[in-house]
Design an enzyme around this catalytic site. Structure first.
Site, short mmCIF file in Angstrom:
data_model
loop_
_atom_site.label_atom_id
_atom_site.label_comp_id
_atom_site.label_asym_id
_atom_site.label_seq_id
_atom_site.Cartn_x
_atom_site.Cartn_y
_atom_site.Cartn_z
N ASP A 49 -3.36 5.61 8.19
CA ASP A 49 -4.12 6.25 9.14
C ASP A 49 -3.43 7.35 10.01
O ASP A 49 -3.92 8.36 10.19
CB ASP A 49 -4.87 5.40 10.21
N GLU A 120 -6.43 5.31 3.19
CA GLU A 120 -5.32 5.19 4.22
C GLU A 120 -4.33 4.13 3.69
O GLU A 120 -3.25 4.41 3.99
CB GLU A 120 -6.14 4.74 5.49
#
Length: 224
Positions: A49, A120
Site C-alpha cells: 500500500d 498491493e
C-alpha cells in the site's frame, strides 16, 4: 516444507512484470487468510500500500504542477480499493488467489477488498525482492490506464455534494448505513445520504466509503 508457486501462477506473474526471487514470499502474497496458513498476504499488503502510494505520488508530482489539493485528489482516486480491484480484474488476478473453498463460494475471488489487497501485497513482494525502482516501474506499467485516463481529475462526489449543499444554504449531507450483507471477506454496504428538506439517495458497494461515494453521486444526479 517450503511452499512453491503453481507453474501457472509463476508464468502469470512473469507475464505481468513481476520478478520472482524468494518464492515463498510470492506464495504468501497470493494467499488469503481463509487458508489458515502461517503466512498470508496481510503484512505484504501493508507494505505494498505504501509502495503504491509513493509510486503514484512520485508520478503525479513529476507530471503536473497542480497544487497539493489537486494532487491529493488524484492520488486518492488512483490508489483507491476500487481502482486496485479494477487493475486486478484487468490482469486476471482472481484465478491465482489461494483462497479456501468456502470463501471462494462466498464470492471472495470477486471481492473488491480481496482483489485490491492482493494487488498491493504483490507490489510489496516486488519491492522486497527487487527494490523500489523496479516496484515503481511496475506500478506505472499496471496503473498506466488510470494515470492516463484522468482518474481523480473531477471532484470526489462527497466533496461535490458538500459544496453544493453549502452553496445552496442547505444542511450538510447525512450518511447512514442502511444495509450490510454478506460474509466478512465479501461484504456489501448500502448507504443512504440525505439533505434536510431536499431529498435522499442510496448507493451500494463493497466498502462503506465506496457506498457513500455512490450515494453522493446518485444524489447529485437527481438533485444537483
Amino acid at each position: 516444507m517450503t511452499q512453491t508457486l503453481e507453474p501457472a501462477a509463476r508464468e502469470w506473474l512473469a507475464a505481468n512484470g513481476f520478478t520472482v526471487k524468494e518464492e515463498a514470499r510470492w506464495v504468501a502474497a497470493l494467499t488469503h487468510g481463509s487458508m489458515g496458513e502461517k503466512r498470508d498476504y496481510e503484512r505484504l499488503e501493508f507494505l505494498g500500500d505504501r509502495v503504491l502510494g509513493l509510486s503514484i505520488a512520485d508520478w503525479l508530482y513529476a507530471q503536473s504542477d497542480a497544487p497539493e489539493g489537486k494532487l491529493a485528489q488524484r492520488l486518492n482516486a488512483i490508489v483507491s480499493r476500487e481502482m486496485c480491484a479494477r487493475i486486478a480484474r484487468g490482469i486476471g488476478l482472481a484465478e491465482h488467489i489461494r483462497i479456501s473453498k468456502q470463501a471462494r463460494a462466498d464470492g471472495g475471488r470477486d471481492s473488491d477488498n480481496i482483489l485490491g489487497d492482493v494487488v498491493e501485497s504483490l507490489l510489496g513482494a516486488q519491492f522486497l525482492d527487487n527494490g523500489f525502482e523496479p516496484a515503481r516501474d511496475l506500478v506505472r506499467q499496471l496503473f498506466r490506464p488510470a494515470l492516463e485516463s484522468g482518474a481523480g481529475v473531477a471532484k470526489h462526489p462527497k466533496s461535490a455534494l458538500q459544496e453544493w449543499a453549502a452553496g445552496n444554504q442547505r444542511a450538510m449531507p447525512q450518511y447512514e448505513v442502511v444495509e450490510r450483507a454478506g460474509p466478512d471477506h465479501a461484504q456489501r454496504f448500502t448507504v443512504r445520504v440525505s439533505v434536510h428538506k431536499v431529498g435522499e439517495a442510496q448507493g451500494s458497494a463493497s466498502s462503506k466509503g465506496e457506498a457513500e461515494k455512490a450515494a453522493a453521486q446518485a444524489f447529485m444526479e437527481q438533485y444537483g
